[in-house]
Write a protein that holds these residues in place. Structure first.
Motif, PDB file in Angstrom:
ATOM      1  N   SER A 256     -22.908   5.233 -21.998  1.00 26.73           N
ATOM      2  CA  SER A 256     -23.992   6.321 -21.755  1.00 26.73           C
ATOM      3  C   SER A 256     -25.493   5.889 -22.459  1.00 26.73           C
ATOM      4  O   SER A 256     -26.451   6.170 -21.674  1.00 26.73           O
ATOM      5  CB  SER A 256     -23.317   7.539 -22.402  1.00 26.73           C
ATOM      6  N   TYR A 257     -25.185   5.639 -23.697  1.00 24.42           N
ATOM      7  CA  TYR A 257     -26.612   5.304 -24.339  1.00 24.42           C
ATOM      8  C   TYR A 257     -27.243   3.973 -24.109  1.00 24.42           C
ATOM      9  O   TYR A 257     -28.572   3.659 -23.989  1.00 24.42           O
ATOM     10  CB  TYR A 257     -26.459   5.877 -25.892  1.00 24.42           C
ATOM     11  N   GLY A 284     -28.890   9.419 -11.443  1.00 24.26           N
ATOM     12  CA  GLY A 284     -27.895   9.086 -12.010  1.00 24.26           C
ATOM     13  C   GLY A 284     -27.040  10.266 -12.812  1.00 24.26           C
ATOM     14  O   GLY A 284     -25.841  10.466 -12.643  1.00 24.26           O
ATOM     15  N   MET A 285     -27.992  11.019 -13.745  1.00 25.60           N
ATOM     16  CA  MET A 285     -27.382  11.944 -14.314  1.00 25.60           C
ATOM     17  C   MET A 285     -27.062  13.212 -13.594  1.00 25.60           C
ATOM     18  O   MET A 285     -25.881  13.657 -13.756  1.00 25.60           O
ATOM     19  CB  MET A 285     -28.224  12.292 -15.647  1.00 25.60           C
ATOM     20  N   LEU A 286     -27.687  13.409 -12.512  1.00 17.35           N
ATOM     21  CA  LEU A 286     -27.290  14.591 -11.663  1.00 17.35           C
ATOM     22  C   LEU A 286     -25.907  14.404 -10.748  1.00 17.35           C
ATOM     23  O   LEU A 286     -25.104  15.168 -10.835  1.00 17.35           O
ATOM     24  CB  LEU A 286     -28.516  14.820 -10.703  1.00 17.35           C
ATOM     25  N   VAL A 287     -25.952  12.989 -10.583  1.00 14.81           N
ATOM     26  CA  VAL A 287     -24.613  12.694  -9.851  1.00 14.81           C
ATOM     27  C   VAL A 287     -23.527  12.662 -10.936  1.00 14.81           C
ATOM     28  O   VAL A 287     -22.333  13.400 -10.376  1.00 14.81           O
ATOM     29  CB  VAL A 287     -24.935  11.212  -9.282  1.00 14.81           C
ATOM     30  N   ASP A 288     -23.768  12.363 -12.099  1.00 17.65           N
ATOM     31  CA  ASP A 288     -22.828  12.311 -13.115  1.00 17.65           C
ATOM     32  C   ASP A 288     -22.508  13.624 -13.211  1.00 17.65           C
ATOM     33  O   ASP A 288     -21.139  13.947 -13.458  1.00 17.65           O
ATOM     34  CB  ASP A 288     -23.784  11.817 -14.311  1.00 17.65           C
ATOM     35  N   SER A 289     -23.406  14.772 -13.437  1.00 20.08           N
ATOM     36  CA  SER A 289     -22.859  15.927 -13.641  1.00 20.08           C
ATOM     37  C   SER A 289     -22.053  16.596 -12.497  1.00 20.08           C
ATOM     38  O   SER A 289     -20.956  17.440 -12.987  1.00 20.08           O
ATOM     39  CB  SER A 289     -24.300  16.928 -13.836  1.00 20.08           C
ATOM     40  N   ALA A 312     -12.645   4.004 -17.412  1.00 20.27           N
ATOM     41  CA  ALA A 312     -13.072   2.785 -18.408  1.00 20.27           C
ATOM     42  C   ALA A 312     -13.015   1.630 -17.586  1.00 20.27           C
ATOM     43  O   ALA A 312     -13.667   0.412 -17.938  1.00 20.27           O
ATOM     44  CB  ALA A 312     -11.922   2.863 -19.476  1.00 20.27           C
ATOM     45  N   ILE A 313     -12.076   1.329 -16.703  1.00 22.07           N
ATOM     46  CA  ILE A 313     -11.996   0.290 -15.773  1.00 22.07           C
ATOM     47  C   ILE A 313     -13.254  -0.035 -15.052  1.00 22.07           C
ATOM     48  O   ILE A 313     -13.690  -0.977 -14.827  1.00 22.07           O
ATOM     49  CB  ILE A 313     -10.751   0.273 -14.697  1.00 22.07           C
ATOM     50  N   GLY A 314     -13.672   1.152 -14.425  1.00 23.17           N
ATOM     51  CA  GLY A 314     -15.223   0.830 -13.728  1.00 23.17           C
ATOM     52  C   GLY A 314     -16.382   0.416 -14.629  1.00 23.17           C
ATOM     53  O   GLY A 314     -17.034  -0.223 -14.291  1.00 23.17           O
ATOM     54  N   ALA A 344     -18.809   6.179 -13.001  1.00 19.13           N
ATOM     55  CA  ALA A 344     -17.812   5.614 -14.092  1.00 19.13           C
ATOM     56  C   ALA A 344     -17.710   6.459 -15.462  1.00 19.13           C
ATOM     57  O   ALA A 344     -16.644   6.901 -15.779  1.00 19.13           O
ATOM     58  CB  ALA A 344     -17.862   4.110 -14.482  1.00 19.13           C
ATOM     59  N   ILE A 345     -18.890   6.852 -15.829  1.00 19.65           N
ATOM     60  CA  ILE A 345     -19.055   7.363 -17.135  1.00 19.65           C
ATOM     61  C   ILE A 345     -18.531   9.010 -16.701  1.00 19.65           C
ATOM     62  O   ILE A 345     -17.882   9.483 -17.750  1.00 19.65           O
ATOM     63  CB  ILE A 345     -20.368   7.552 -17.628  1.00 19.65           C
TER      64      ILE A 345
END
Length: 443
Positions: A256-257, A284-289, A312-314, A344-345
């Motif tokens: 993430s960081y 990316g973070m909007l998709v993440d959310s 984790a594999i991703g 993935a995250i």
């Protein structure tokens, strides 16, 4: 006999989820604001360097790491408060500490006007931010997980992680707007505006949290009698769960960081504009959310572990392509790198709230979750952008950073071999009590 979930229950659940997401979003805005600003501007303001252009940034990101080092301490302090005095009490305290520290950052003098006092004060305030963040995550999760039905825990608890993602989006937007509004003055004083805006955010967050009730789980635990030392009990009864939580966090915290903070450094290093990087990070973070919620719901159907394993594999598979796409310098390729990486995250962070809450009993849940989560945050999340920037400065290539990301993901993959899937046996009061009687792990 299980009580039927009524329309009134559903309405109360919606209020809890909305309040939790809003509170998390506002508090994590403060925490992520430093992380993004450190990669953009704080190095030149507080840590000037006449040598390598990346050295000031490394120093600013070291402040980021110091904040992470304080997170386990905050987790212990506020975890104790949350297990002894209530989840709501702990969350009000973390919000006040975070808001005050962030606002004061916006008032700090630069190195050119105050010398060494300036970066020392900045690091001190970052430590206070870190302590507040260490107590925030567990409380924000428990406000939801201890108030919702077990068969929807994965879905509804994922919204707490969604609040974290939206906090990052909000902080990045604030910095971008400040940069656009102040132009050349951004590096001298414009960067301060998003930090000072934290004062308004604090008032809104305080109003939201003061109107939150206590969790059902904590009220039941209080009626049955709590424990005088939650930390001692969690270390005595659930040491394996603390270690599991730490290991599960390595992949998502480290990656993430690297994606949120180091990527800004690397992008500037290869000549990508800060505007492209900020908007790709926001996208990316909007998709993440959104995907956090999708994966949280999926975990209610197929289990926590399979979804977490996929994330984790991703991470392993995407570590090298992420930087290859960044090297092209093309905006579309940069966006693709961020979006796929964040998916993935999301598979891990979206499942984390329910997965971790099912590892511990109600009596020690806040302390146990905070300890495992924040120790790993300090090691993986705090150090990864600093180490990554140092590796880039010394080698001039992304490959060592990609290998670092893969290594952290492998730690998580090994842990998943041993961690039980909490969804198969939800951590209700009855199952927890039965397991505690024989000292068995709660999973």
């Amino acid at each position: 006999m299980t009580r039927k979930f009524t329309t009134e229950d559903a309405s109360a659940t919606r209020r809890v989820v909305i309040a939790s997401v809003a509170g998390n979003m506002l508090e994590w805005y403060d925490f992520f604001l430093y992380t993004t600003a450190a990669a953009m501007v704080l190095g030149s303001v507080f840590f000037p360097s006449d040598g390598h252009p990346l050295l000031g940034t490394v120093a600013a990101l070291a402040g980021h790491a110091v904040g992470f080092a304080a997170r386990p301490i905050g987790g212990l302090v506020f975890g104790h408060i949350g297990d002894r005095r209530g989840r709501r009490t702990a969350l009000l305290a973390t919000l006040s500490l975070m808001g005050g520290a962030t606002f004061c950052m916006g008032l700090l003098p630069s190195y050119s006007s105050a010398g060494i006092v300036s970066p020392l004060l900045l690091v001190l305030l970052r430590v206070l931010q870190g302590a507040a963040a260490g107590g925030e995550w567990g409380g924000g999760v428990l406000i939801i997980t201890e108030n919702v039905p077990a068969d929807r825990r994965g879905f509804l608890a994922s919204f707490s992680s969604c609040g974290m993602g939206l906090g990052f989006v909000l902080s990045s937007l604030a910095l971008w707007l400040a940069e656009q509004a102040t132009g050349d003055a951004f590096r001298s004083w414009g960067w301060r505006l998003p930090f000072l805006a934290s004062g308004v955010i604090f008032v809104v967050g305080l109003y939201i949290r003061r109107n939150l009730g206590e969790t059902t789980g904590f009220e039941v635990k209080s009626a049955e009698g709590g424990t005088r030392s939650p930390l001692r009990e969690v270390l005595r009864r659930h040491p394996r769960q603390v270690l599991f939580a730490m290991a599960l966090r390595f992949a998502d915290s480290g990656a993430s960081y690297i994606f949120m903070s180091f990527s800004l450094v690397y992008g500037a290093y290869v000549g990508i504009s800060s505007t492209v990087l900020l908007w790709a990070g926001i996208g990316g973070m909007l998709v993440d959310s959104v995907m956090m919620v999708v994966f949280g719901r999926l975990s209610d159907r197929v289990g926590r572990r399979p979804v977490y394993l996929g994330g984790a594999i991703g991470m392993v598979l995407w570590a090298v392509p992420f930087f290859l796409l960044m090297d092209t310098g093309q905006p579309a390729a940069v966006w693709l790198a961020f979006i796929v990486g964040h998916i993935a995250i999301a598979a891990m962070i979206g499942v984390q709230p329910s997965y971790f809450s099912e590892l511990f009993s109600t009596r020690t849940r806040y302390s146990g979750m905070a300890l495992g989560h924040e120790l790993s945050s300090a090691l993986a999340g705090g150090l990864s952008p600093v180490v990554a920037t140092a590796l880039l400065a010394s080698t001039g290539h992304f490959l060592p950073v990609a290998l670092l990301t893969i290594g952290m993901a492998l730690v998580t993959l090994v842990a998943l071999v041993f961690v039980a899937d909490g969804r198969t046996e939800p951590a209700t009061q009855e199952t927890v009590a039965a397991k505690e009687d024989v000292g068995a792990p709660v999973a």
